[in-house]
Design a protein around this motif. Structure first.
Motif, PDB file in Angstrom:
ATOM      1  N   SER A   8       0.861  -1.177   0.000  1.00 37.87           N
ATOM      2  CA  SER A   8       0.000   0.000   0.000  1.00 37.87           C
ATOM      3  C   SER A   8       0.902   1.233   0.000  1.00 37.87           C
ATOM      4  CB  SER A   8      -0.923   0.011   1.225  1.00 37.87           C
ATOM      5  OG  SER A   8      -0.159   0.048   2.422  1.00 37.87           O
ATOM      6  N   CYS A  67      -3.157   7.794  -4.272  1.00 37.24           N
ATOM      7  CA  CYS A  67      -3.735   8.629  -3.208  1.00 37.24           C
ATOM      8  C   CYS A  67      -5.184   8.272  -2.878  1.00 37.24           C
ATOM      9  CB  CYS A  67      -3.656  10.102  -3.609  1.00 37.24           C
ATOM     10  SG  CYS A  67      -1.999  10.681  -4.034  1.00 37.24           S
ATOM     11  N   THR A  68      -5.661   7.134  -3.318  1.00 36.24           N
ATOM     12  CA  THR A  68      -7.071   6.779  -3.159  1.00 36.24           C
ATOM     13  C   THR A  68      -7.288   5.745  -2.069  1.00 36.24           C
ATOM     14  OG1 THR A  68      -7.683   7.337  -5.433  1.00 36.24           O
ATOM     15  CG2 THR A  68      -9.031   5.687  -4.334  1.00 36.24           C
ATOM     16  N   ASP A  69      -8.328   5.970  -1.271  1.00 39.84           N
ATOM     17  CA  ASP A  69      -8.807   4.963  -0.340  1.00 39.84           C
ATOM     18  C   ASP A  69      -9.603   3.939  -1.147  1.00 39.84           C
ATOM     19  OD1 ASP A  69      -9.639   4.069   2.537  1.00 39.84           O
ATOM     20  OD2 ASP A  69     -11.525   4.248   1.416  1.00 39.84           O
ATOM     21  N   ARG A  70      -9.135   2.702  -1.172  1.00 39.61           N
ATOM     22  CA  ARG A  70      -9.715   1.700  -2.058  1.00 39.61           C
ATOM     23  C   ARG A  70     -11.178   1.374  -1.719  1.00 39.61           C
ATOM     24  NH1 ARG A  70      -5.750   2.683  -4.821  1.00 39.61           N
ATOM     25  NH2 ARG A  70      -4.732   1.177  -6.151  1.00 39.61           N
ATOM     26  N   SER A 123     -13.578   3.335  -0.434  1.00 39.69           N
ATOM     27  CA  SER A 123     -14.553   4.376  -0.754  1.00 39.69           C
ATOM     28  C   SER A 123     -14.358   5.004  -2.127  1.00 39.69           C
ATOM     29  CB  SER A 123     -14.476   5.487   0.290  1.00 39.69           C
ATOM     30  OG  SER A 123     -13.218   6.157   0.211  1.00 39.69           O
ATOM     31  N   ASP A 125      -7.241  10.339  -0.319  1.00 35.21           N
ATOM     32  CA  ASP A 125      -6.600  10.562   0.972  1.00 35.21           C
ATOM     33  C   ASP A 125      -5.807  11.865   0.853  1.00 35.21           C
ATOM     34  OD1 ASP A 125      -4.441  10.602   2.928  1.00 35.21           O
ATOM     35  OD2 ASP A 125      -4.888   8.506   3.368  1.00 35.21           O
TER      36      ASP A 125
END
Length: 316
Positions: free
Chosen positions: A111, A230-233, A235, A239
Protein backbone atom coordinates in the motif's frame (compact mmCIF):
# COMPACT_ATOMS: atom_id res chain seq x y z
CA UNK A 1 2.59 -10.15 -15.58
CA UNK A 2 0.92 -13.55 -15.53
CA UNK A 3 2.66 -16.49 -17.21
CA UNK A 4 0.91 -17.08 -20.52
CA UNK A 5 3.95 -18.49 -22.37
CA UNK A 6 5.57 -21.48 -20.64
CA UNK A 7 9.30 -22.04 -21.04
CA UNK A 8 11.35 -25.14 -20.29
CA UNK A 9 14.87 -25.34 -18.89
CA UNK A 10 16.17 -25.97 -22.41
CA UNK A 11 14.32 -22.91 -23.72
CA UNK A 12 15.91 -20.68 -21.09
CA UNK A 13 19.38 -22.20 -21.53
CA UNK A 14 19.22 -21.54 -25.27
CA UNK A 15 18.09 -17.96 -24.78
CA UNK A 16 20.66 -17.10 -22.12
CA UNK A 17 23.43 -18.54 -24.31
CA UNK A 18 22.80 -15.64 -26.70
CA UNK A 19 23.81 -13.12 -24.00
CA UNK A 20 26.97 -12.44 -22.01
CA UNK A 21 25.11 -12.80 -18.72
CA UNK A 22 26.74 -15.89 -17.24
CA UNK A 23 25.31 -19.38 -16.85
CA UNK A 24 21.73 -20.15 -15.87
CA UNK A 25 21.20 -20.91 -12.18
CA UNK A 26 17.40 -20.83 -11.96
CA UNK A 27 14.29 -19.18 -13.40
CA UNK A 28 10.74 -18.66 -12.20
CA UNK A 29 7.56 -17.26 -13.72
CA UNK A 30 6.15 -14.06 -12.22
CA UNK A 31 2.45 -13.94 -11.50
CA UNK A 32 0.41 -10.81 -10.89
CA UNK A 33 -0.44 -8.73 -13.95
CA UNK A 34 -2.54 -9.39 -17.02
CA UNK A 35 -0.68 -8.24 -20.15
CA UNK A 36 2.78 -9.84 -20.56
CA UNK A 37 4.63 -12.98 -19.49
CA UNK A 38 7.59 -12.36 -17.16
CA UNK A 39 10.26 -14.58 -15.64
CA UNK A 40 12.91 -13.97 -13.00
CA UNK A 41 16.18 -15.29 -14.42
CA UNK A 42 19.10 -15.97 -12.05
CA UNK A 43 22.53 -16.49 -13.56
CA UNK A 44 26.07 -16.78 -12.24
CA UNK A 45 26.45 -13.08 -13.11
CA UNK A 46 23.27 -11.56 -11.67
CA UNK A 47 19.48 -11.41 -11.64
CA UNK A 48 17.40 -10.43 -14.66
CA UNK A 49 13.81 -10.32 -15.89
CA UNK A 50 12.66 -11.81 -19.18
CA UNK A 51 9.55 -10.17 -20.63
CA UNK A 52 7.58 -11.86 -23.41
CA UNK A 53 5.08 -9.54 -25.08
CA UNK A 54 1.66 -11.12 -25.45
CA UNK A 55 -0.23 -8.20 -27.05
CA UNK A 56 2.33 -6.36 -29.21
CA UNK A 57 3.73 -7.37 -32.57
CA UNK A 58 7.52 -7.21 -32.94
CA UNK A 59 7.39 -3.98 -34.95
CA UNK A 60 5.50 -2.20 -32.13
CA UNK A 61 8.00 -2.95 -29.37
CA UNK A 62 11.03 -0.78 -30.35
CA UNK A 63 9.12 2.42 -29.49
CA UNK A 64 8.77 1.30 -25.87
CA UNK A 65 12.40 0.19 -25.72
CA UNK A 66 13.48 3.61 -27.00
CA UNK A 67 11.31 5.36 -24.39
CA UNK A 68 12.93 3.41 -21.56
CA UNK A 69 16.43 3.96 -22.99
CA UNK A 70 15.69 7.72 -23.12
CA UNK A 71 14.77 7.79 -19.43
CA UNK A 72 17.68 5.57 -18.45
CA UNK A 73 20.10 7.91 -20.22
CA UNK A 74 18.62 10.76 -18.16
CA UNK A 75 19.47 8.91 -14.94
CA UNK A 76 16.24 7.14 -14.00
CA UNK A 77 16.29 3.60 -12.64
CA UNK A 78 14.23 1.95 -15.37
CA UNK A 79 14.47 -1.52 -17.00
CA UNK A 80 16.20 -0.84 -20.31
CA UNK A 81 16.57 -3.83 -22.66
CA UNK A 82 19.93 -5.63 -22.52
CA UNK A 83 21.79 -6.16 -25.81
CA UNK A 84 22.74 -9.71 -26.77
CA UNK A 85 26.07 -10.86 -28.26
CA UNK A 86 24.95 -9.69 -31.71
CA UNK A 87 24.01 -6.22 -30.52
CA UNK A 88 20.25 -6.94 -30.61
CA UNK A 89 17.82 -6.04 -27.81
CA UNK A 90 14.61 -7.49 -29.23
CA UNK A 91 14.44 -11.29 -29.28
CA UNK A 92 11.89 -13.85 -30.45
CA UNK A 93 10.74 -16.42 -27.89
CA UNK A 94 8.06 -18.93 -28.93
CA UNK A 95 7.43 -16.65 -31.94
CA UNK A 96 6.70 -13.69 -29.66
CA UNK A 97 8.82 -10.55 -29.13
CA UNK A 98 10.85 -10.62 -25.92
CA UNK A 99 13.53 -8.68 -24.04
CA UNK A 100 15.88 -9.25 -21.12
CA UNK A 101 16.32 -6.47 -18.55
CA UNK A 102 18.16 -5.95 -15.28
CA UNK A 103 16.28 -6.87 -12.11
CA UNK A 104 16.37 -4.00 -9.62
CA UNK A 105 16.52 -4.29 -5.86
CA UNK A 106 13.24 -3.72 -4.10
CA UNK A 107 9.70 -5.00 -3.92
CA UNK A 108 6.24 -3.86 -4.92
CA UNK A 109 4.39 -1.81 -2.34
CA UNK A 110 1.54 -3.45 -0.47
CA UNK A 111 0.00 0.00 0.00
CA UNK A 112 1.11 3.61 -0.32
CA UNK A 113 2.08 6.15 2.35
CA UNK A 114 2.52 9.91 2.34
CA UNK A 115 6.29 9.35 2.19
CA UNK A 116 5.97 7.04 -0.84
CA UNK A 117 3.64 9.56 -2.51
CA UNK A 118 6.12 12.37 -1.92
CA UNK A 119 8.87 10.36 -3.63
CA UNK A 120 6.59 9.47 -6.51
CA UNK A 121 5.52 13.08 -6.99
CA UNK A 122 9.14 14.20 -7.25
CA UNK A 123 10.09 11.46 -9.70
CA UNK A 124 6.99 12.04 -11.82
CA UNK A 125 7.72 15.75 -12.13
CA UNK A 126 11.26 14.96 -13.28
CA UNK A 127 10.04 12.20 -15.59
CA UNK A 128 7.62 14.57 -17.29
CA UNK A 129 10.29 17.17 -17.95
CA UNK A 130 12.56 14.55 -19.53
CA UNK A 131 9.63 13.05 -21.46
CA UNK A 132 9.05 16.33 -23.26
CA UNK A 133 12.37 15.90 -25.09
CA UNK A 134 11.65 12.39 -26.42
CA UNK A 135 11.33 12.84 -30.22
CA UNK A 136 8.76 10.18 -31.18
CA UNK A 137 5.09 11.02 -30.64
CA UNK A 138 3.17 7.76 -30.51
CA UNK A 139 -0.49 8.10 -29.51
CA UNK A 140 -1.87 5.81 -26.83
CA UNK A 141 -3.25 2.48 -28.02
CA UNK A 142 -5.91 3.05 -25.34
CA UNK A 143 -6.60 6.70 -26.06
CA UNK A 144 -9.58 8.71 -27.22
CA UNK A 145 -10.51 6.56 -30.25
CA UNK A 146 -10.23 3.39 -28.18
CA UNK A 147 -12.44 4.58 -25.33
CA UNK A 148 -15.09 5.85 -27.73
CA UNK A 149 -15.24 2.54 -29.61
CA UNK A 150 -14.89 0.32 -26.55
CA UNK A 151 -17.56 2.11 -24.53
CA UNK A 152 -20.00 1.64 -27.41
CA UNK A 153 -19.15 -2.04 -27.87
CA UNK A 154 -19.65 -2.77 -24.15
CA UNK A 155 -22.87 -0.82 -23.82
CA UNK A 156 -25.24 -3.76 -24.32
CA UNK A 157 -23.39 -5.94 -21.78
CA UNK A 158 -23.37 -3.44 -18.92
CA UNK A 159 -26.07 -2.89 -16.30
CA UNK A 160 -28.14 0.17 -17.18
CA UNK A 161 -26.62 2.42 -14.48
CA UNK A 162 -23.07 1.57 -15.56
CA UNK A 163 -23.85 2.06 -19.25
CA UNK A 164 -25.31 5.49 -18.45
CA UNK A 165 -22.36 6.52 -16.29
CA UNK A 166 -19.86 5.44 -18.93
CA UNK A 167 -21.71 7.15 -21.80
CA UNK A 168 -22.06 10.34 -19.77
CA UNK A 169 -18.33 10.49 -18.98
CA UNK A 170 -17.24 9.73 -22.54
CA UNK A 171 -19.56 12.46 -23.87
CA UNK A 172 -18.34 14.93 -21.24
CA UNK A 173 -14.74 14.38 -22.18
CA UNK A 174 -15.48 14.55 -25.90
CA UNK A 175 -16.82 18.06 -25.23
CA UNK A 176 -13.77 18.96 -23.14
CA UNK A 177 -11.43 17.79 -25.94
CA UNK A 178 -12.59 20.64 -28.13
CA UNK A 179 -10.77 23.08 -25.83
CA UNK A 180 -7.86 20.95 -24.58
CA UNK A 181 -5.34 21.69 -27.32
CA UNK A 182 -3.22 24.06 -25.19
CA UNK A 183 -2.38 21.54 -22.48
CA UNK A 184 1.35 20.67 -22.24
CA UNK A 185 2.18 17.27 -23.71
CA UNK A 186 5.10 14.88 -23.68
CA UNK A 187 5.96 11.21 -23.42
CA UNK A 188 4.23 9.80 -20.34
CA UNK A 189 4.31 6.46 -18.53
CA UNK A 190 0.56 6.00 -18.87
CA UNK A 191 0.20 3.25 -16.26
CA UNK A 192 2.20 4.38 -13.23
CA UNK A 193 0.28 2.49 -10.58
CA UNK A 194 2.19 1.79 -7.40
CA UNK A 195 2.67 -1.84 -8.43
CA UNK A 196 4.72 -0.52 -11.35
CA UNK A 197 7.38 0.76 -8.98
CA UNK A 198 9.86 -0.96 -6.68
CA UNK A 199 10.78 0.24 -3.19
CA UNK A 200 13.95 -0.82 -1.39
CA UNK A 201 12.82 -0.37 2.19
CA UNK A 202 11.29 3.11 2.29
CA UNK A 203 13.09 4.35 -0.84
CA UNK A 204 11.82 4.31 -4.41
CA UNK A 205 14.34 2.17 -6.30
CA UNK A 206 12.86 1.77 -9.80
CA UNK A 207 9.99 2.60 -12.13
CA UNK A 208 8.96 -0.32 -14.34
CA UNK A 209 6.47 -1.43 -17.02
CA UNK A 210 6.48 1.35 -19.62
CA UNK A 211 4.29 -0.56 -22.10
CA UNK A 212 1.48 2.00 -21.96
CA UNK A 213 3.88 4.87 -22.66
CA UNK A 214 2.63 7.36 -25.23
CA UNK A 215 2.60 11.03 -26.21
CA UNK A 216 -0.19 12.64 -24.22
CA UNK A 217 -1.10 15.31 -21.70
CA UNK A 218 1.28 15.46 -18.74
CA UNK A 219 -1.60 16.35 -16.43
CA UNK A 220 -3.41 13.16 -17.51
CA UNK A 221 -0.45 11.07 -16.33
CA UNK A 222 -0.49 12.95 -13.02
CA UNK A 223 -4.20 12.15 -12.67
CA UNK A 224 -3.55 8.45 -13.28
CA UNK A 225 -0.96 8.45 -10.50
CA UNK A 226 -3.15 10.38 -8.04
CA UNK A 227 -6.14 8.09 -8.65
CA UNK A 228 -4.04 5.07 -7.75
CA UNK A 229 -1.50 6.26 -5.18
CA UNK A 230 -3.73 8.63 -3.21
CA UNK A 231 -7.07 6.78 -3.16
CA UNK A 232 -8.81 4.96 -0.34
CA UNK A 233 -9.71 1.70 -2.06
CA UNK A 234 -12.88 1.02 -0.06
CA UNK A 235 -14.55 4.38 -0.75
CA UNK A 236 -12.80 5.64 -3.88
CA UNK A 237 -12.14 8.96 -2.12
CA UNK A 238 -8.80 10.74 -2.13
CA UNK A 239 -6.60 10.56 0.97
CA UNK A 240 -5.66 14.23 1.33
CA UNK A 241 -2.41 13.63 3.25
CA UNK A 242 -1.11 11.46 0.44
CA UNK A 243 -2.50 13.82 -2.18
CA UNK A 244 -0.85 16.91 -0.74
CA UNK A 245 2.48 15.10 -0.36
CA UNK A 246 2.44 13.95 -3.99
CA UNK A 247 1.19 17.19 -5.56
CA UNK A 248 3.55 19.40 -3.53
CA UNK A 249 6.56 17.28 -4.55
CA UNK A 250 5.46 17.24 -8.19
CA UNK A 251 4.99 21.01 -8.35
CA UNK A 252 8.43 21.55 -6.82
CA UNK A 253 9.89 19.92 -9.96
CA UNK A 254 7.50 21.12 -12.67
CA UNK A 255 5.33 24.23 -12.87
CA UNK A 256 1.70 23.71 -13.83
CA UNK A 257 0.03 26.00 -16.35
CA UNK A 258 -3.26 27.74 -15.67
CA UNK A 259 -4.85 25.56 -18.37
CA UNK A 260 -3.72 22.43 -16.52
CA UNK A 261 -5.12 23.70 -13.23
CA UNK A 262 -8.48 24.34 -14.87
CA UNK A 263 -8.43 20.93 -16.59
CA UNK A 264 -7.60 19.00 -13.43
CA UNK A 265 -11.16 17.86 -12.50
CA UNK A 266 -11.71 16.63 -16.06
CA UNK A 267 -8.43 14.71 -16.05
CA UNK A 268 -9.11 12.99 -12.73
CA UNK A 269 -12.44 11.79 -14.11
CA UNK A 270 -11.13 10.70 -17.49
CA UNK A 271 -8.20 8.84 -15.91
CA UNK A 272 -10.69 6.97 -13.70
CA UNK A 273 -12.96 6.32 -16.67
CA UNK A 274 -10.08 5.00 -18.82
CA UNK A 275 -9.02 2.37 -16.28
CA UNK A 276 -12.59 1.42 -15.43
CA UNK A 277 -13.17 0.91 -19.15
CA UNK A 278 -10.03 -1.17 -19.70
CA UNK A 279 -10.95 -3.37 -16.75
CA UNK A 280 -14.50 -3.74 -18.05
CA UNK A 281 -13.14 -4.74 -21.46
CA UNK A 282 -10.82 -7.35 -19.95
CA UNK A 283 -13.51 -8.62 -17.54
CA UNK A 284 -16.21 -9.11 -20.15
CA UNK A 285 -13.64 -10.45 -22.61
CA UNK A 286 -12.83 -13.24 -20.14
CA UNK A 287 -16.34 -13.76 -18.77
CA UNK A 288 -16.64 -17.26 -20.31
CA UNK A 289 -13.14 -18.39 -19.30
CA UNK A 290 -12.99 -18.89 -15.48
CA UNK A 291 -9.21 -19.31 -15.38
CA UNK A 292 -8.58 -16.15 -17.37
CA UNK A 293 -11.31 -14.27 -15.50
CA UNK A 294 -9.57 -15.01 -12.20
CA UNK A 295 -6.51 -13.09 -13.45
CA UNK A 296 -8.45 -9.89 -14.20
CA UNK A 297 -8.71 -6.81 -11.99
CA UNK A 298 -12.16 -6.13 -10.56
CA UNK A 299 -13.72 -3.23 -12.55
CA UNK A 300 -15.80 -2.13 -9.55
CA UNK A 301 -12.75 -0.53 -7.92
CA UNK A 302 -12.44 2.07 -10.66
CA UNK A 303 -16.19 2.51 -10.87
CA UNK A 304 -16.04 3.66 -7.22
CA UNK A 305 -13.13 5.98 -8.00
CA UNK A 306 -14.95 7.49 -10.98
CA UNK A 307 -18.12 8.03 -8.96
CA UNK A 308 -16.10 9.70 -6.19
CA UNK A 309 -14.40 12.03 -8.72
CA UNK A 310 -17.80 12.93 -10.18
CA UNK A 311 -18.90 14.02 -6.71
CA UNK A 312 -15.81 16.09 -5.88
CA UNK A 313 -12.19 16.73 -6.89
CA UNK A 314 -9.48 18.47 -4.86
CA UNK A 315 -7.91 21.61 -6.26
CA UNK A 316 -4.39 21.89 -7.56
Amino acid sequence: MAVYTSLTQDDMLALLAEYDLGDLVSFKGISGGVENTNYFVNSTQGKYVLTIFEEFEAEEVPYFLDVVAHFKKAGFNVPAAIFDQQGERLKSVKNKPAIMVDCFNGDELVSTSANACQQMGKQLGLLHKVGQSFPDQRPSHRGVAWWQATSQSLNAQLPEDEAELLAEQVASFDTFLEQANTLPMGTIHGDLFYNNTLFDGDSLSAIIDFYNACHSWLIYDLAIVVNDWCTDRASGNIDMDKYEALITAYRAERNLSEEEIQAWPHMLRVAAMRFWLSRLEAWYGAINDPERLAQQHDPKEFKRILQARCESTPAL
